[in-house]
Design an enzyme around this catalytic site. Sequence first.
Site: not given
Length: 372
Positions: A196, A271, A310, A316, A328
Amino acid sequence: MITVIKLHDKYFKPFISAKEIDDVLQRLAIEIAEDVGDEIPVFVGILNGSFMVVSDFIKKYPKPCEVTFIKLASYEGVKSTEDIQRLIGLTQDLTGRTVIILEDIIDTGNTLAEVHRIFKNEKVKSLKIATLFYKPEAYKKDFKLHYVGIEIPNKFIVGYGLDYDGLGRNLPEIYQIKETQHMTNLVLFGPPGAGKGTQADFLKEKYDLVHISTGDVFRYNIKNETALGMLAKSYMDKGELVPDQVTIDMLNAEVEKNTDANGFIFDGFPRTNAQADALDKLMDSKDSQINAMIALEVDDEILVERLLSRGKTSGRTDDADEPIIRNRIAEYYNKTAVLKDFYSAQNKYFGVDGVGSIEDITVRLSTVIDKL
Ligand code: IMP
Ligand code: MG
């Protein structure tokens, strides 16, 4: 669906209907005829704008009357100027007559001041002012307005004799200038790992859009201790959800900062259904709308793979653990399902295949946006 029109470079939306104008002129004609009594009044139209008002008004005037015109010019584009030009003056002796000025619109009152100068040395019996439209917030003079059709806000209008640089006079109804000009507003969605951010950066460049990431907006407001930031923080500190209105107010501030933008990419908002509704209202208040919700679609297994790889380089922690990643992704689908329905119902949902090279996906997104 409201029909927006474009004259030269500007967009206008419907504001006052032909029927409403007709009703108002009818009321004015009767009111004026009663006041005038047995006199035969001379109606003086101020050209160019007033030709339609005069024509329709006198057809409704129930008693004998005379009509003449003077021609003044003041407007340049969408701004009234102080410098009024007298193009055609009075061509007839009005000594002792009851004169009623018929104006299409009174804005600053500069034109009206010139009308009063013209009549200062005429020995008329009485001089009254009638106007179809009046912008009280713009009016800077204190000449009395005897008959006012409709008070309107201080925004530029066209139609029914009124023009924008020559165009629009022939429209039978009134259109008002749009607050924000034509925009392309997108809600961008995609599960974590869908790419995104990469695509938003690209779209922003290609279409000259402003990217509003709710996360960034929050961080900015809190870091800079804005009133809204402090308010949001007070909820977060108590472990409560920030109320939608606070978020909407922050987004509103971002939109306000960028009213010249070609449009916005909303990212991370809405959302929920309630938020989508609130966003529609916000855009509506800007005379605009959300044009599309675009969702990048990527298969779960590919997302898990992408995020794990990633995680190896980004550090992360939420990208390193497979169960957390799957959670998630599941949460994303739970949340967006309702939004998919919300925007589908407005024919604004577009799913785009998010698997392939960055360029390929970019081309797919552009295909959707170019058709909006
Ligand atoms: P004023 O001299 O500022 O009162 O403006 C009067 C003249 O400006 C009108 O007779 C119109 O010709 C023009 N005008 C004022 N407001 C508008 C508007 O909103 N649209 C188009 N013309 C306007
Ligand atoms: Mg005029």
